[in-house]
Design an enzyme around this catalytic site. Structure first.
Site, mmCIF file in Angstrom:
data_model
loop_
_atom_site.group_PDB
_atom_site.id
_atom_site.type_symbol
_atom_site.label_atom_id
_atom_site.label_comp_id
_atom_site.label_asym_id
_atom_site.label_seq_id
_atom_site.Cartn_x
_atom_site.Cartn_y
_atom_site.Cartn_z
ATOM 1 N N GLU A 33 0.836 -1.199 0.000
ATOM 2 C CA GLU A 33 0.000 0.000 0.000
ATOM 3 C C GLU A 33 0.872 1.250 0.000
ATOM 4 O O GLU A 33 1.918 1.275 0.665
ATOM 5 C CB GLU A 33 -0.849 -0.012 1.286
ATOM 6 N N HIS A 35 2.497 4.573 1.040
ATOM 7 C CA HIS A 35 2.768 5.197 2.340
ATOM 8 C C HIS A 35 3.433 6.547 2.124
ATOM 9 O O HIS A 35 4.482 6.841 2.714
ATOM 10 C CB HIS A 35 3.630 4.287 3.214
ATOM 11 N N ASP A 44 3.869 -1.886 5.633
ATOM 12 C CA ASP A 44 3.001 -2.728 6.467
ATOM 13 C C ASP A 44 3.438 -4.194 6.483
ATOM 14 O O ASP A 44 2.870 -5.006 7.232
ATOM 15 C CB ASP A 44 1.546 -2.619 6.000
ATOM 16 N N HIS A 119 -1.745 -3.714 9.321
ATOM 17 C CA HIS A 119 -2.437 -2.829 8.360
ATOM 18 C C HIS A 119 -3.862 -2.622 8.870
ATOM 19 O O HIS A 119 -4.627 -3.590 8.992
ATOM 20 C CB HIS A 119 -2.416 -3.490 6.982
ATOM 21 N N GLU A 121 -6.822 -1.737 7.965
ATOM 22 C CA GLU A 121 -8.040 -2.256 7.335
ATOM 23 C C GLU A 121 -8.166 -3.778 7.406
ATOM 24 O O GLU A 121 -9.215 -4.339 7.084
ATOM 25 C CB GLU A 121 -8.112 -1.810 5.868
ATOM 26 N N HIS A 176 -1.266 7.115 9.314
ATOM 27 C CA HIS A 176 -0.861 6.384 8.117
ATOM 28 C C HIS A 176 0.311 7.098 7.467
ATOM 29 O O HIS A 176 0.188 8.240 7.047
ATOM 30 C CB HIS A 176 -2.031 6.290 7.124
ATOM 31 N N GLU A 181 4.732 5.194 11.849
ATOM 32 C CA GLU A 181 5.254 4.307 10.807
ATOM 33 C C GLU A 181 6.580 4.820 10.246
ATOM 34 O O GLU A 181 7.468 4.027 9.918
ATOM 35 C CB GLU A 181 4.230 4.150 9.677
HETATM 36 ZN ZN ZN Z 1 0.937 1.338 7.154
#
Ligand code: ZN
Length: 257
Positions: A33, A35, A44, A119, A121, A176, A181
């Site tokens: 994904e 970032h 992630d 992650h 979701e 996010h 992170e």
């Molecule tokens: Zn992430």
């Protein structure tokens, strides 16, 4: 004898020896994904794998190969699916991947499992996968499997969050590609962080509902939802120390290690 915490680096007799020793197995679940412009697509994957590697060393565990794809990125928590490179699974696909992996690990003797989400979701599809796996495992006549499922970022002390965010924690759903992170990636893979590309278009201002299709400008153009400024490997180390210590303590307590 190979001395590794990574299942993929063990031979099958070594794997069998670890299961006979009742080693806890960690299954990190990640995503591919965006970032932001400053972090790689694999954040992630990198972060939960790094947490599990260290926790496994603490408790004599094994880390199963990380699931590299996750449930679809959502605009209010990950920027959404439109960013180039964000490559996701449907919820039911992810649930079935989790089901199949847990089921096979159980068939091969693993009894103590920790499914570690990296992650946001993934949460409910992974819960569903665990439920489906437990039904199959019990149907196969195995009744002594215990699965722990959690988000690694929840294992942090309030004092540490206050140190990392002296002006107040913006909340995990906006974190996010932001300070947490970015700091953890600076700790684990500084070679992959482009610190001169921290964006300035956050923090995101979201309403308390989803709208489909998403209006232009709803998500910050960078894909970063809060601030990455102030990130450091040192803060990453504070977070990692908490994650590893608190997860190890919980796993030991749950499994009587
Ligand atoms: Zn992430």
């Amino acid at each position: 004898m190979v001395d590794s915490v990574f299942m993929a680096e063990l031979s099958w007799p070594e794997f069998a020896a670890r299961t006979q020793a009742k080693a806890p197995f960690f299954l990190p679940v990640g995503a591919t994904e965006q970032h932001g412009p400053h972090l790689p697509l694999g954040v992630d994957v990198i972060l939960p794998t790094g947490v599990c590697e260290r926790a496994a060393r603490e408790v004599g565990g094994v880390v199963a190969p990380t699931i590299p794809y996750g449930y679809k990125s959502q605009p209010r928590s990950g920027g959404g699916q439109a960013f180039p490179g964000t490559t996701s699974l449907a919820a039911h696909t992810l649930s079935l991947v989790i089901r199949d992996v847990l089921h096979d690990l159980a068939l091969h003797g693993v009894r103590r499992l920790a499914v570690v989400n990296g992650h946001f979701e993934n949460n409910w599809p992974v819960v569903e996968g665990v439920d489906l796996a437990m039904r199959e495992i019990r149907r196969d006549g195995i009744d002594d499997v215990v699965v722990l499922r959690f988000e690694y970022w929840d294992f942090v002390r309030r004092e540490t969050l206050d140190r990392v965010f002296p002006d107040g924690f913006p909340g995990i759903d906006l974190e996010h590609a932001s300070l947490l992170e970015t700091s953890l990636t600076l700790l684990l893979r500084p070679d992959l962080v482009e610190s001169d590309k921290f964006p300035n278009d956050g923090p995101a201002q979201f309403p308390t509902y989803d709208r489909t299709p998403v209006k232009p400008g709803f998500v910050p153009a960078s894909g970063v939802l809060a601030r990455a400024q102030g990130s450091s490997a040192e803060k990453g180390q504070w977070l990692m120390d908490d994650h590893v210590a608190l997860i190890s303590r919980m796993v030991r307590a749950e499994f009587g290690l």
